[in-house]
Design a protein around this motif. Structure first.
Motif, mmCIF file in Angstrom:
data_model
loop_
_atom_site.group_PDB
_atom_site.id
_atom_site.type_symbol
_atom_site.label_atom_id
_atom_site.label_comp_id
_atom_site.label_asym_id
_atom_site.label_seq_id
_atom_site.Cartn_x
_atom_site.Cartn_y
_atom_site.Cartn_z
ATOM 1 N N UNK A 1 0.849 -1.185 0.000
ATOM 2 C CA UNK A 1 0.000 0.000 0.000
ATOM 3 C C UNK A 1 0.888 1.240 0.000
ATOM 4 N N UNK A 2 1.476 1.552 -1.149
ATOM 5 C CA UNK A 2 2.358 2.710 -1.264
ATOM 6 C C UNK A 2 1.863 3.682 -2.317
ATOM 7 N N UNK A 3 0.628 3.508 -2.768
ATOM 8 C CA UNK A 3 0.051 4.413 -3.752
ATOM 9 C C UNK A 3 -0.463 5.675 -3.090
ATOM 10 N N UNK A 4 -1.001 6.596 -3.878
ATOM 11 C CA UNK A 4 -1.540 7.845 -3.331
ATOM 12 C C UNK A 4 -2.570 7.566 -2.236
ATOM 13 N N UNK A 5 -2.399 8.206 -1.098
ATOM 14 C CA UNK A 5 -3.343 8.034 0.007
ATOM 15 C C UNK A 5 -3.287 6.650 0.630
ATOM 16 N N UNK A 6 -2.159 5.944 0.474
ATOM 17 C CA UNK A 6 -2.034 4.621 1.062
ATOM 18 C C UNK A 6 -2.813 3.544 0.338
ATOM 19 N N UNK A 7 -2.983 3.693 -0.975
ATOM 20 C CA UNK A 7 -3.726 2.710 -1.756
ATOM 21 C C UNK A 7 -2.805 1.608 -2.274
ATOM 22 N N UNK A 8 -3.412 0.526 -2.776
ATOM 23 C CA UNK A 8 -2.653 -0.613 -3.293
ATOM 24 C C UNK A 8 -1.776 -0.185 -4.459
ATOM 25 N N UNK A 9 -0.506 -0.671 -4.458
ATOM 26 C CA UNK A 9 0.412 -0.249 -5.507
ATOM 27 C C UNK A 9 1.252 -1.382 -6.086
ATOM 28 N N UNK A 10 1.381 -2.500 -5.401
ATOM 29 C CA UNK A 10 2.280 -3.556 -5.861
ATOM 30 C C UNK A 10 1.860 -4.869 -5.220
ATOM 31 N N UNK A 11 2.256 -5.973 -5.844
ATOM 32 C CA UNK A 11 1.924 -7.273 -5.304
ATOM 33 C C UNK A 11 3.047 -8.256 -5.604
ATOM 34 N N UNK A 12 3.087 -9.323 -4.852
ATOM 35 C CA UNK A 12 4.110 -10.342 -5.035
ATOM 36 C C UNK A 12 3.653 -11.650 -4.408
ATOM 37 N N UNK A 13 4.491 -12.687 -4.526
ATOM 38 C CA UNK A 13 4.124 -14.013 -4.078
ATOM 39 C C UNK A 13 5.163 -14.535 -3.092
ATOM 40 N N UNK A 14 4.712 -15.030 -1.960
ATOM 41 C CA UNK A 14 5.621 -15.600 -0.961
ATOM 42 C C UNK A 14 6.076 -16.970 -1.466
ATOM 43 N N UNK A 15 7.398 -17.168 -1.536
ATOM 44 C CA UNK A 15 7.926 -18.457 -2.000
ATOM 45 C C UNK A 15 8.594 -19.250 -0.883
ATOM 46 N N UNK A 16 8.897 -18.608 0.225
ATOM 47 C CA UNK A 16 9.361 -19.355 1.390
ATOM 48 C C UNK A 16 8.896 -18.639 2.649
ATOM 49 N N UNK A 17 8.535 -19.439 3.653
ATOM 50 C CA UNK A 17 7.988 -18.897 4.897
ATOM 51 C C UNK A 17 9.093 -18.363 5.798
ATOM 52 N N UNK A 18 8.677 -17.550 6.749
ATOM 53 C CA UNK A 18 9.601 -17.037 7.756
ATOM 54 C C UNK A 18 10.097 -18.192 8.623
ATOM 55 N N UNK A 19 11.361 -18.113 9.000
ATOM 56 C CA UNK A 19 11.932 -19.090 9.925
ATOM 57 C C UNK A 19 12.481 -18.332 11.124
ATOM 58 N N UNK A 20 13.084 -19.041 12.054
ATOM 59 C CA UNK A 20 13.651 -18.374 13.228
ATOM 60 C C UNK A 20 14.852 -17.506 12.866
ATOM 61 N N UNK A 21 15.424 -17.737 11.683
ATOM 62 C CA UNK A 21 16.611 -16.979 11.283
ATOM 63 C C UNK A 21 16.438 -16.145 10.016
ATOM 64 N N UNK A 22 15.260 -16.214 9.369
ATOM 65 C CA UNK A 22 15.075 -15.446 8.136
ATOM 66 C C UNK A 22 13.628 -15.007 7.971
ATOM 67 N N UNK A 23 13.444 -13.930 7.225
ATOM 68 C CA UNK A 23 12.108 -13.437 6.910
ATOM 69 C C UNK A 23 11.564 -14.218 5.723
ATOM 70 N N UNK A 24 10.238 -14.119 5.455
ATOM 71 C CA UNK A 24 9.702 -14.775 4.268
ATOM 72 C C UNK A 24 10.368 -14.215 3.011
ATOM 73 N N UNK A 25 10.464 -15.042 1.979
ATOM 74 C CA UNK A 25 11.025 -14.620 0.706
ATOM 75 C C UNK A 25 9.883 -14.424 -0.277
ATOM 76 N N UNK A 26 9.915 -13.297 -1.007
ATOM 77 C CA UNK A 26 8.824 -12.934 -1.906
ATOM 78 C C UNK A 26 9.380 -12.749 -3.308
ATOM 79 N N UNK A 27 8.696 -13.358 -4.315
ATOM 80 C CA UNK A 27 8.994 -13.082 -5.716
ATOM 81 C C UNK A 27 8.151 -11.869 -6.109
ATOM 82 N N UNK A 28 8.814 -10.821 -6.627
ATOM 83 C CA UNK A 28 8.095 -9.613 -7.036
ATOM 84 C C UNK A 28 8.585 -9.158 -8.396
ATOM 85 N N UNK A 29 7.696 -8.524 -9.142
ATOM 86 C CA UNK A 29 8.053 -7.962 -10.436
ATOM 87 C C UNK A 29 8.559 -6.562 -10.236
ATOM 88 N N UNK A 30 9.444 -6.162 -11.114
ATOM 89 C CA UNK A 30 10.013 -4.812 -11.032
ATOM 90 C C UNK A 30 8.972 -3.788 -11.404
#
Length: 201
Positions: free
Chosen positions: A172-201
């Motif tokens: 939500x980084x569009x004007x007024x906090x609106x939807x602006x981008x999307x991506x897909x989680x490809x790996x879940x968060x672990x105790x040592x890392x954050x979730x990994x997301x595939x996103x388009x440029x």
């Protein structure tokens, strides 16, 4: 700010989950008939790790598609884009929608169908969705609307720790906090890392 939607997000590059603030968790599958269905109350539990074998297979199909197509120049052009380069012919919502279609979560659409079929997707509930769009435009029902209306997604809010592979991130980084981008989680968060997301440029 971002939201995670229990399912995956597209991407031209991979990012740590810090790139999003909230998530939409996917439920068991789309409501295939009738008007927009209520989102099942069990979706957050599924996103938190309790999955049926069918849900696990659908999520694996999404991740497989996303991992194989995240850097393509266009949906039908496997030429890789330069690191950090733009993908004007294969943007984020389309990437996520095609990943969902690869898992059978968009009835009547396949991952190799033409863009026009994604631009004017006629859903079983009778609505027409622009699955190439994540931004809020009043004249269109976008990808987020499809996820909510079909019962596939449940908005998890700002809880990336609940995101599982196959969940979708909406920024939500569009004007007024609106939807602006999307991506897909490809790996879940672990105790040592954050979730990994595939996103388009």
């Amino acid at each position: 700010m971002s939201h995670t939607i229990g399912r995956r997000l597209p991407g031209g590059r991979r990012l740590a989950a810090a790139a999003f603030v909230a998530a939409l968790a996917l439920a068991a599958g789309p409501a295939l008939a009738g008007p927009a269905a209520a989102v099942p109350s069990t979706a957050p539990t599924a996103a938190a790790g309790t999955q049926s074998p069918v849900d696990a297979l659908m999520r694996a199909a999404e991740v497989h598609y996303a991992d194989a197509h995240w850097n393509w120049t266009a949906w039908n052009d496997s030429t890789p884009v330069a690191f950090g380069g733009d993908q004007p012919n294969y943007q984020c919502a389309e990437f996520v929608a095609r990943s969902l279609a690869a898992a059978g979560l968009i009835p009547g659409l396949g991952p190799n169908d033409p863009q026009t079929d994604y631009f004017t997707y006629h859903a079983p509930n009778g609505e027409v969705y622009d699955l190439l769009l994540i931004s809020d435009l009043p004249q269109y029902h976008n990808l987020y609307d499809y996820l909510q209306d079909s019962g596939i997604g449940v908005d998890l809010g700002d809880h990336p720790e609940l995101a599982q592979p196959g969940d979708i991130v909406v920024t939500y980084a569009g004007p007024g906090g609106t939807k602006s981008h999307t991506g897909l989680v490809v790996s879940a968060q672990t105790s040592t890392s954050e979730p990994l997301v595939d996103v388009w440029a």
